[in-house]
Design a protein around this motif. Structure first.
Motif, PDB file in Angstrom:
ATOM      1  N   GLU A  43       0.831  -1.170   0.141  1.00  0.00           N
ATOM      2  CA  GLU A  43       0.277  -0.143   0.089  1.00  0.00           C
ATOM      3  C   GLU A  43       0.756   1.130   0.005  1.00  0.00           C
ATOM      4  OE1 GLU A  43      -2.386  -0.576   3.350  1.00  0.00           O
ATOM      5  OE2 GLU A  43      -3.718  -2.162   2.438  1.00  0.00           O
ATOM      6  N   LEU A  44       1.990   1.263   0.651  1.00  0.00           N
ATOM      7  CA  LEU A  44       2.930   2.367   0.721  1.00  0.00           C
ATOM      8  C   LEU A  44       3.511   2.579  -0.421  1.00  0.00           C
ATOM      9  CD1 LEU A  44       3.905   4.807   2.626  1.00  0.00           C
ATOM     10  CD2 LEU A  44       5.798   3.079   3.245  1.00  0.00           C
ATOM     11  N   ILE A  45       3.788   1.486  -1.083  1.00  0.00           N
ATOM     12  CA  ILE A  45       4.667   1.565  -2.744  1.00  0.00           C
ATOM     13  C   ILE A  45       3.558   2.296  -3.268  1.00  0.00           C
ATOM     14  CG2 ILE A  45       5.464   0.385  -4.590  1.00  0.00           C
ATOM     15  CD1 ILE A  45       6.639  -1.676  -2.642  1.00  0.00           C
ATOM     16  N   GLU A  46       2.282   1.754  -3.604  1.00  0.00           N
ATOM     17  CA  GLU A  46       1.455   2.675  -4.356  1.00  0.00           C
ATOM     18  C   GLU A  46       1.081   3.998  -3.819  1.00  0.00           C
ATOM     19  OE1 GLU A  46       0.162   1.347  -7.348  1.00  0.00           O
ATOM     20  OE2 GLU A  46       1.749  -0.166  -6.737  1.00  0.00           O
ATOM     21  N   GLU A  47       1.041   4.466  -2.779  1.00  0.00           N
ATOM     22  CA  GLU A  47       1.026   5.616  -2.415  1.00  0.00           C
ATOM     23  C   GLU A  47       2.140   6.537  -2.753  1.00  0.00           C
ATOM     24  OE1 GLU A  47       0.192   9.591  -0.543  1.00  0.00           O
ATOM     25  OE2 GLU A  47      -1.075   7.661  -0.820  1.00  0.00           O
ATOM     26  N   ASP A  63      10.413  12.038   0.924  1.00  0.00           N
ATOM     27  CA  ASP A  63      12.006  11.895   0.910  1.00  0.00           C
ATOM     28  C   ASP A  63      12.064  10.777   1.665  1.00  0.00           C
ATOM     29  OD1 ASP A  63      11.180  12.897   3.281  1.00  0.00           O
ATOM     30  OD2 ASP A  63      12.728  14.490   3.425  1.00  0.00           O
ATOM     31  N   ASP A  64      11.124   9.748   1.872  1.00  0.00           N
ATOM     32  CA  ASP A  64      11.635   8.609   2.668  1.00  0.00           C
ATOM     33  C   ASP A  64      12.276   7.575   1.867  1.00  0.00           C
ATOM     34  OD1 ASP A  64       9.516   7.187   1.385  1.00  0.00           O
ATOM     35  OD2 ASP A  64       8.149   7.950   2.827  1.00  0.00           O
ATOM     36  N   LEU A  65      12.807   6.684   2.459  1.00  0.00           N
ATOM     37  CA  LEU A  65      13.613   5.403   1.700  1.00  0.00           C
ATOM     38  C   LEU A  65      12.587   4.739   0.560  1.00  0.00           C
ATOM     39  CD1 LEU A  65      16.037   3.911   1.324  1.00  0.00           C
ATOM     40  CD2 LEU A  65      15.481   2.567   3.359  1.00  0.00           C
ATOM     41  N   THR A  66      11.366   4.697   0.990  1.00  0.00           N
ATOM     42  CA  THR A  66      10.253   3.872   0.169  1.00  0.00           C
ATOM     43  C   THR A  66      10.376   4.636  -1.100  1.00  0.00           C
ATOM     44  OG1 THR A  66       9.137   2.836   2.108  1.00  0.00           O
ATOM     45  CG2 THR A  66       8.255   2.900  -0.161  1.00  0.00           C
ATOM     46  N   SER A  67      10.261   6.126  -1.207  1.00  0.00           N
ATOM     47  CA  SER A  67      10.188   6.812  -2.246  1.00  0.00           C
ATOM     48  C   SER A  67      11.544   6.812  -2.969  1.00  0.00           C
ATOM     49  CB  SER A  67       9.702   8.440  -1.921  1.00  0.00           C
ATOM     50  OG  SER A  67       8.639   8.525  -1.572  1.00  0.00           O
ATOM     51  N   LYS A  68      12.651   6.596  -2.286  1.00  0.00           N
ATOM     52  CA  LYS A  68      13.849   6.596  -3.253  1.00  0.00           C
ATOM     53  C   LYS A  68      13.932   5.274  -3.861  1.00  0.00           C
ATOM     54  CE  LYS A  68      16.196   9.772  -0.037  1.00  0.00           C
ATOM     55  NZ  LYS A  68      17.147   9.908   1.309  1.00  0.00           N
ATOM     56  N   LEU A  69      13.514   4.340  -3.490  1.00  0.00           N
ATOM     57  CA  LEU A  69      13.481   3.040  -4.056  1.00  0.00           C
ATOM     58  C   LEU A  69      12.505   2.778  -5.182  1.00  0.00           C
ATOM     59  CD1 LEU A  69      13.964   0.582  -0.977  1.00  0.00           C
ATOM     60  CD2 LEU A  69      15.774   1.411  -2.454  1.00  0.00           C
TER      61      LEU A  69
END
Length: 421
Positions: free
Chosen positions: A207-211, A218-224
């Motif tokens: 769910e966080l990846i889709e968001e 600027d969090d790590l999930t966004s960077k990946l």
């Protein structure tokens, strides 16, 4: 009567206090470099054999030679598991090159000192926040109030996991690294409970990846998710696997280093005074010594890729070599007075973050920072904190990946919160 290597496979061996367990490891270490250990494979209901490595030289040699001793058949489990399960719960820990190198390289870009600068600042803020939450109480379970929430909050904030989902992540990680402890698994919990915990983390990250695809931050999930180089993009499944690895391994190991560290200082008041008298000067060596003596990660496994010699011992293709880091870290062939806790110890080339080679812990720098900040703040804010009872060990059902402490009662003079504003 000498201790039998089969003792390692007994749950009661791992329920012992740290010193008692390591005293028995010392006996085993002198019996030979490669010790066959019969273990019961719960998946196949058969008796299998793994080979225990307890000497520093052998642990280092196997770690440095991934072509001879691979991780791809399973590094975090004694038995061969389905590849999907290995990669889901262990990510690139359970991979060999070129896949291991490819995924680690992508993730490593976010673990450079420059990229971690913001996270390191976060460590300070969260440490203050966590201590503020219990500093007025005077008597607490250290694991519940500090060791457990502190590293996991850092990981959740770093990945962008909402604070509202903290308990979801905590409960799942306790199951995954609980070693079968009934307190976390339930009396009839089994592999299904483990898969359920993993899926709760996967759902959360999915769910966080889709968001983040739609709304980058600027969090790590966004960077990946939004890597600049298209050929270096991780798939959603790979990002999820990395999160599971980070939430489990990056949390539980630091959790136990903090808990063991407080207990070690309580049992060695002279070392506590040496550290407290010069916190900035002693912290670097003291943190390394906590990791060496405690060795929270019990083992990693490697599998021999061919018939070969390890020293003067013949190893067959397919032999499963279990690297016991705590035993290697007390090998008198390498460490002077290895059973003593010495916060000034130098040199200290321990293998508490894994042996040398391509699988050395990617998060070692962050873990060191977390432990350093915690003890600096405890010395400053709760200077008379002391252990008020025996540590309660994790009731693992067999050889645990992490030799955990579930509870550690402590007491101290209450103090006022200081806030982060």
């Amino acid at each position: 009567m000498p201790i039998a290597p089969s003792r390692l496979a007994e749950s009661t061996f791992w329920h012992q206090p740290l010193d008692a367990r390591m005293a028995q490891f010392a006996e085993l270490r002198e019996q030979g470099p490669v010790l066959p250990v019969p273990v019961h494979n719960m998946l196949t209901d058969t008796e299998d054999t793994v080979y225990a490595l307890t000497r520093y030289e052998d642990v280092a040699a196997v770690s440095k030679n991934p072509n001879d001793y691979c991780s791809g058949k399973g590094a975090t489990a004694l038995f061969d598991l389905p590849m999907e399960m290995l990669e889901f719960f262990g990510g690139f820990i359970n991979m060999d090159n070129p896949r291991h190198a490819h995924q680690r390289r992508i993730v490593a870009k976010t673990f450079t000192p420059t990229e971690l600068a913001g996270v390191l600042d976060m460590v300070e803020t969260i440490c203050t926040e966590v201590i503020d939450d219990f500093c007025e109480r005077g008597e607490v379970d250290l694991v519940e109030v500090l060791s457990q929430p502190f590293p996991l909050l850092i990981i959740c904030d770093m990945m962008g996991i909402p604070r509202s989902e903290f308990k979801t992540v905590l409960d799942a990680t306790n199951v995954i690294l609980g070693g079968g402890d009934p307190e976390f698994m339930g009396e009839d919990g089994g592999i299904e409970k483990l898969i359920e915990a993993g899926m709760s983390l996967a759902t959360l990250m999915g769910e966080l990846i889709e968001e983040r695809r739609a709304n980058p931050t600027d969090d790590l999930t966004s960077k990946l998710v939004h890597n600049d180089l298209s050929e270096d993009l991780l798939t959603p499944a790979e990002i999820t696997s990395f999160f599971v690895l980070l939430a489990v391994a990056g949390n539980d190991t630091t959790r136990n280093a903090i808990t063991y560290g407080v207990d070690l200082l309580s049992r060695n008041p002279d070392q506590r005074e040496i550290w407290r008298a010069d916190v900035p000067g002693v912290t670097p060596t003291a943190v390394e010594e906590i990791v060496r003596v405690a060795s929270p990660v019990t083992f990693m496994r490697r599998t021999s890729t061919r018939d070969q010699m390890l020293g003067d011992h013949a190893v067959s293709e397919g032999d499963r070599m279990v690297l016991f880091y705590g035993a290697a870290n007390r090998d008198p062939r390498v460490f002077e007075n290895p059973e003593s806790f010495d916060v000034l110890r130098q040199p200290n080339q321990h293998v508490g973050f894994g042996g040398p080679g391509p699988h050395f812990c990617l998060g070692a720098h962050l873990a060191r920072r977390e432990v350093a900040v915690v003890f600096r703040e405890l010395f400053a804010r709760l200077p008379d904190l002391e252990v008020a009872g025996d540590p309660v060990p994790l009731e693992s059902q067999g050889i645990p990946l992490v030799a955990g402490i579930k509870r550690l009662p402590v007491r101290f003079t209450p103090s006022a919160p200081i806030g982060t504003s």
